[in-house]
Design an enzyme around this catalytic site. Structure first.
Site, PDB file in Angstrom:
ATOM      1  N   GLY A   1       0.825  -1.203   0.000  1.00 26.46           N
ATOM      2  CA  GLY A   1       0.000   0.000   0.000  1.00 26.46           C
ATOM      3  C   GLY A   1       0.860   1.254   0.000  1.00 26.46           C
ATOM      4  O   GLY A   1       0.598   2.197   0.726  1.00 26.46           O
ATOM      5  N   HIS A   2       1.895   1.226  -0.843  1.00 25.57           N
ATOM      6  CA  HIS A   2       2.794   2.374  -0.947  1.00 25.57           C
ATOM      7  C   HIS A   2       3.583   2.304  -2.253  1.00 25.57           C
ATOM      8  O   HIS A   2       3.529   1.320  -2.970  1.00 25.57           O
ATOM      9  CB  HIS A   2       3.747   2.439   0.257  1.00 25.57           C
ATOM     10  CG  HIS A   2       4.684   1.277   0.335  1.00 25.57           C
ATOM     11  ND1 HIS A   2       4.390   0.134   1.037  1.00 25.57           N
ATOM     12  CD2 HIS A   2       5.913   1.076  -0.198  1.00 25.57           C
ATOM     13  CE1 HIS A   2       5.396  -0.714   0.942  1.00 25.57           C
ATOM     14  NE2 HIS A   2       6.338  -0.167   0.184  1.00 25.57           N
ATOM     15  N   ALA A   3       4.310   3.377  -2.515  1.00 24.23           N
ATOM     16  CA  ALA A   3       5.247   3.446  -3.640  1.00 24.23           C
ATOM     17  C   ALA A   3       6.548   4.030  -3.113  1.00 24.23           C
ATOM     18  O   ALA A   3       6.598   4.551  -1.994  1.00 24.23           O
ATOM     19  CB  ALA A   3       4.681   4.331  -4.755  1.00 24.23           C
TER      20      ALA A   3
ATOM     21  N   ARG B   1       2.390  -0.512  -4.993  1.00 19.84           N
ATOM     22  CA  ARG B   1       2.294  -1.957  -4.841  1.00 19.84           C
ATOM     23  C   ARG B   1       1.424  -2.303  -3.650  1.00 19.84           C
ATOM     24  O   ARG B   1       1.472  -1.647  -2.605  1.00 19.84           O
ATOM     25  CB  ARG B   1       3.653  -2.626  -4.739  1.00 19.84           C
ATOM     26  CG  ARG B   1       4.386  -2.610  -3.419  1.00 19.84           C
ATOM     27  CD  ARG B   1       5.152  -1.351  -3.041  1.00 19.84           C
ATOM     28  NE  ARG B   1       5.851  -0.643  -4.061  1.00 19.84           N
ATOM     29  CZ  ARG B   1       7.105  -0.871  -4.428  1.00 19.84           C
ATOM     30  NH1 ARG B   1       7.820  -1.746  -3.801  1.00 19.84           N
ATOM     31  NH2 ARG B   1       7.647  -0.170  -5.381  1.00 19.84           N
TER      32      ARG B   1
ATOM     33  N   ILE C   1       5.821   6.817  -0.396  1.00 19.18           N
ATOM     34  CA  ILE C   1       4.567   7.533  -0.625  1.00 19.18           C
ATOM     35  C   ILE C   1       3.478   6.571  -0.167  1.00 19.18           C
ATOM     36  O   ILE C   1       3.268   5.518  -0.769  1.00 19.18           O
ATOM     37  CB  ILE C   1       4.373   7.903  -2.112  1.00 19.18           C
ATOM     38  CG1 ILE C   1       5.536   8.749  -2.619  1.00 19.18           C
ATOM     39  CG2 ILE C   1       3.044   8.643  -2.286  1.00 19.18           C
ATOM     40  CD1 ILE C   1       5.494   9.002  -4.114  1.00 19.18           C
TER      41      ILE C   1
END
Length: 132
Positions: A49-51, A96, A121
């Site tokens: 749940g981030h980049a 992702r 992020i």
């Protein structure tokens, strides 16, 4: 989409088993600065749940399986890892989500840089804004 599947070939394979060597800059697209692993996972919980703005990673599922949802802000694709002979390279600026972990999943992550919280992020709208 800034990802690719990398198939690794065993450099040694006989009745004793198989051996795969991972070498930064040789059969990996970056030099390795950090390694971590995820285990004792539950299918009930998602991860990710981030980049990352600059970090590159290679995901290796050494046992069990898990699913990745990869998103470049325009397209989403699903990748399932379930073999220690296959790696998932995730480049910069890819959102992702990791889902459907098997109870026996052993996921190893090789990273191109050391941990830096500022590199993450964690808000999807902020991720989309960063791509503009």
């Amino acid at each position: 989409m800034n990802y690719k599947i990398i198939n690794f070939k065993a450099v040694a394979a006989d009745e004793r088993g198989k051996l795969i060597a991972l070498e930064g800059g040789k059969n990996l697209p970056f030099e390795i600065k950090r390694v971590y692993y995820i285990f004792d996972t539950s299918p009930k919980f998602d991860r990710g749940g981030h980049a990352h703005t600059n970090l590159e990673q290679l995901m290796l599922c050494l046992a069990g399986s898990c699913e990745f949802i990869l998103d470049d802000g325009k397209n989403k694709e699903k990748v399932i890892l379930n073999s220690p002979e296959v790696g998932l390279y995730i480049g910069k600026n890819m959102w992702r989500e990791m889902k459907n972990f098997s109870y026996d999943c052993r996921l190893v992550v090789l990273a191109s840089d050391f941990y830096d919280e500022r590199e993450y992020i964690r808000d999807y709208d902020e991720f989309l804004e960063s791509l503009k």
